[in-house]
Write a protein that holds these residues in place. Structure first.
Motif, PDB file in Angstrom:
ATOM      1  N   HIS B  37      14.862  -2.941  -7.946  1.00 28.04           N
ATOM      2  CA  HIS B  37      13.805  -2.735  -6.960  1.00 28.04           C
ATOM      3  C   HIS B  37      13.359  -4.091  -6.426  1.00 28.04           C
ATOM      4  CE1 HIS B  37      13.983   0.983  -9.194  1.00 28.04           C
ATOM      5  NE2 HIS B  37      13.565   0.343 -10.281  1.00 28.04           N
ATOM      6  N   TYR B  39      10.162  -6.367  -4.404  1.00 27.30           N
ATOM      7  CA  TYR B  39       8.750  -6.464  -4.069  1.00 27.30           C
ATOM      8  C   TYR B  39       8.509  -7.692  -3.193  1.00 27.30           C
ATOM      9  CZ  TYR B  39       8.287  -3.380  -8.121  1.00 27.30           C
ATOM     10  OH  TYR B  39       8.413  -2.342  -9.008  1.00 27.30           O
ATOM     11  N   GLN B  41       5.378 -10.379  -2.270  1.00 28.68           N
ATOM     12  CA  GLN B  41       4.043 -10.806  -2.697  1.00 28.68           C
ATOM     13  C   GLN B  41       3.563 -11.967  -1.843  1.00 28.68           C
ATOM     14  OE1 GLN B  41       3.519 -12.419  -6.708  1.00 28.68           O
ATOM     15  NE2 GLN B  41       1.523 -11.406  -6.852  1.00 28.68           N
ATOM     16  N   GLN B  45      -2.438 -11.699  -3.481  1.00 24.89           N
ATOM     17  CA  GLN B  45      -2.256 -10.239  -3.447  1.00 24.89           C
ATOM     18  C   GLN B  45      -1.341  -9.791  -4.582  1.00 24.89           C
ATOM     19  OE1 GLN B  45      -0.941  -8.820   0.366  1.00 24.89           O
ATOM     20  NE2 GLN B  45      -2.433 -10.044   1.520  1.00 24.89           N
ATOM     21  N   GLN B  46      -1.433  -8.499  -4.898  1.00 23.72           N
ATOM     22  CA  GLN B  46      -0.512  -7.934  -5.859  1.00 23.72           C
ATOM     23  C   GLN B  46       0.844  -7.711  -5.205  1.00 23.72           C
ATOM     24  OE1 GLN B  46      -2.883  -6.378  -4.074  1.00 23.72           O
ATOM     25  NE2 GLN B  46      -3.196  -4.308  -4.871  1.00 23.72           N
ATOM     26  N   PRO B  47       1.908  -7.640  -6.010  1.00 18.55           N
ATOM     27  CA  PRO B  47       3.223  -7.326  -5.445  1.00 18.55           C
ATOM     28  C   PRO B  47       3.211  -5.968  -4.744  1.00 18.55           C
ATOM     29  CG  PRO B  47       3.462  -8.217  -7.646  1.00 18.55           C
ATOM     30  CD  PRO B  47       1.995  -7.967  -7.437  1.00 18.55           C
ATOM     31  N   LEU B  49       5.719  -2.919  -3.252  1.00 20.99           N
ATOM     32  CA  LEU B  49       7.062  -2.354  -3.325  1.00 20.99           C
ATOM     33  C   LEU B  49       7.684  -2.246  -1.940  1.00 20.99           C
ATOM     34  CD1 LEU B  49       9.297  -1.004  -5.062  1.00 20.99           C
ATOM     35  CD2 LEU B  49       8.112   1.175  -4.646  1.00 20.99           C
ATOM     36  N   TYR B  52      13.302   0.551  -3.382  1.00 27.66           N
ATOM     37  CA  TYR B  52      13.484   1.065  -4.728  1.00 27.66           C
ATOM     38  C   TYR B  52      14.901   1.586  -4.899  1.00 27.66           C
ATOM     39  CZ  TYR B  52      12.580   5.682  -2.672  1.00 27.66           C
ATOM     40  OH  TYR B  52      12.619   6.815  -1.901  1.00 27.66           O
ATOM     41  N   TYR B  90      10.489 -10.656  -5.094  1.00 21.26           N
ATOM     42  CA  TYR B  90      10.923 -10.487  -6.482  1.00 21.26           C
ATOM     43  C   TYR B  90      11.800  -9.259  -6.624  1.00 21.26           C
ATOM     44  CZ  TYR B  90       7.083 -13.669  -7.633  1.00 21.26           C
ATOM     45  OH  TYR B  90       6.232 -14.754  -7.708  1.00 21.26           O
ATOM     46  N   GLN B  92      13.347  -6.575  -9.570  1.00 19.62           N
ATOM     47  CA  GLN B  92      12.889  -6.038 -10.857  1.00 19.62           C
ATOM     48  C   GLN B  92      13.830  -4.923 -11.273  1.00 19.62           C
ATOM     49  OE1 GLN B  92      10.234  -2.902 -10.779  1.00 19.62           O
ATOM     50  NE2 GLN B  92      10.980  -2.543 -12.853  1.00 19.62           N
ATOM     51  N   PHE B 101      11.613  -8.976 -14.377  1.00 19.80           N
ATOM     52  CA  PHE B 101      11.546  -9.425 -13.002  1.00 19.80           C
ATOM     53  C   PHE B 101      12.350 -10.712 -12.840  1.00 19.80           C
ATOM     54  CE2 PHE B 101       8.002  -6.966 -11.162  1.00 19.80           C
ATOM     55  CZ  PHE B 101       7.407  -6.445 -12.296  1.00 19.80           C
ATOM     56  N   GLY B 102      12.818 -10.948 -11.619  1.00 16.92           N
ATOM     57  CA  GLY B 102      13.333 -12.257 -11.285  1.00 16.92           C
ATOM     58  C   GLY B 102      12.189 -13.237 -11.106  1.00 16.92           C
TER      59      GLY B 102
END
Lengths: 117, 110
Positions: B37, B39, B41, B45-47, B49, B52, B90, B92, B101-102
């Motif tokens: 998956h 993301y 960022q 802020q939060q990651p 999506l 997927y 990222y 994941q 995660f990467g």
């Protein structure tokens, strides 16, 4: 709508215990798992552990000895406790919705935790 | 643990194509499902999506984002890159119950 919100102290003393709460809405904790993910500033996220929908738990092997995750389904809350905090535990802590083999589709806004005396 | 390797940074011009890669230390595919998956960022802020299961666009994500790959090699493509896409990306994996995660690829402007 689905929401997750983290709460807890922003500052923790070295060697002390971190306690965080994730309050969820818009979904059931008995249908979805919730994971905790942390992210040091400027680095990639790290999966910490999971409260499975059935009440079981899973932990990152690197943190397992210090970490405990629990829940209160009546309050729609998931809890994280991690002991023996050190400065490299500083970062932003997120809770996320987690469905097996799927991505983290919803994230909380995160809570910044600083470990410092 | 499955280790995900990403290049640290990629410089791109607005309007051009950006290709971000992620390599897994072992296969993250189960049957026909590629459990990788992506993301986005932005600072503070939060990651978020984006993609997927390797190639499926998440809800509300513009069609200029796409993903491909299987086994151990995966790619996120942004075409054309817009100013709002400047962020860190990222990968994941959810192949194993211990998700990883990467380290992220920072997309920068040339």
């Amino acid at each position: 709508q689905v929401q997750l919100k983290e709460s807890g102290p922003g500052l923790v003393q070295p060697s002390e215990t971190l306690s965080l709460t994730c309050t969820v809405s818009g979904f059931s904790l008995t249908s979805y798992s919730v994971s905790w993910v942390r992210q040091p500033s400027g680095k990639g996220p790290e999966w910490m552990g999971r409260m499975w929908y059935d009440g079981d738990t899973a932990y990152n092997s690197a943190l397992k000895s210090r970490l405990s995750i629990s829940r209160d389904t009546s309050k729609n809350q998931v809890f994280l406790k991690m002991n023996s905090l050190q400065t490299d535990d500083t970062g932003t802590y997120y809770c996320t919705r987690d469905l097996t083999h799927n991505p983290f589709d919803y994230w909380g806004q995160g809570v910044m935790v600083t470990v410092s005396s | 643990d499955i280790v995900l390797t990403q290049s640290p940074a990629l410089a791109v011009s607005l309007g051009q194509r950006a290709t971000i890669s992620c390599r897994a230390s072992q296969s993250v595919s189960i049957s026909r499902y590629n459990l990788m998956h992506w993301y986005q960022q932005k600072p503070g802020q939060q990651p978020k999506l984006l993609i997927y299961r390797a190639s499926n666009l998440a809800s509300g994500i513009p069609a200029r984002f796409s993903g491909s790959g299987s086994g151990t090699d995966f790619t996120l493509t942004i075409n054309p890159v817009q100013a709002d896409d400047i962020a860190t990306y990222y990968c994941q994996q959810s192949r194993e119950s211990m998700y990883t995660f990467g380290a992220g690829t920072k997309l920068e402007l040339k």
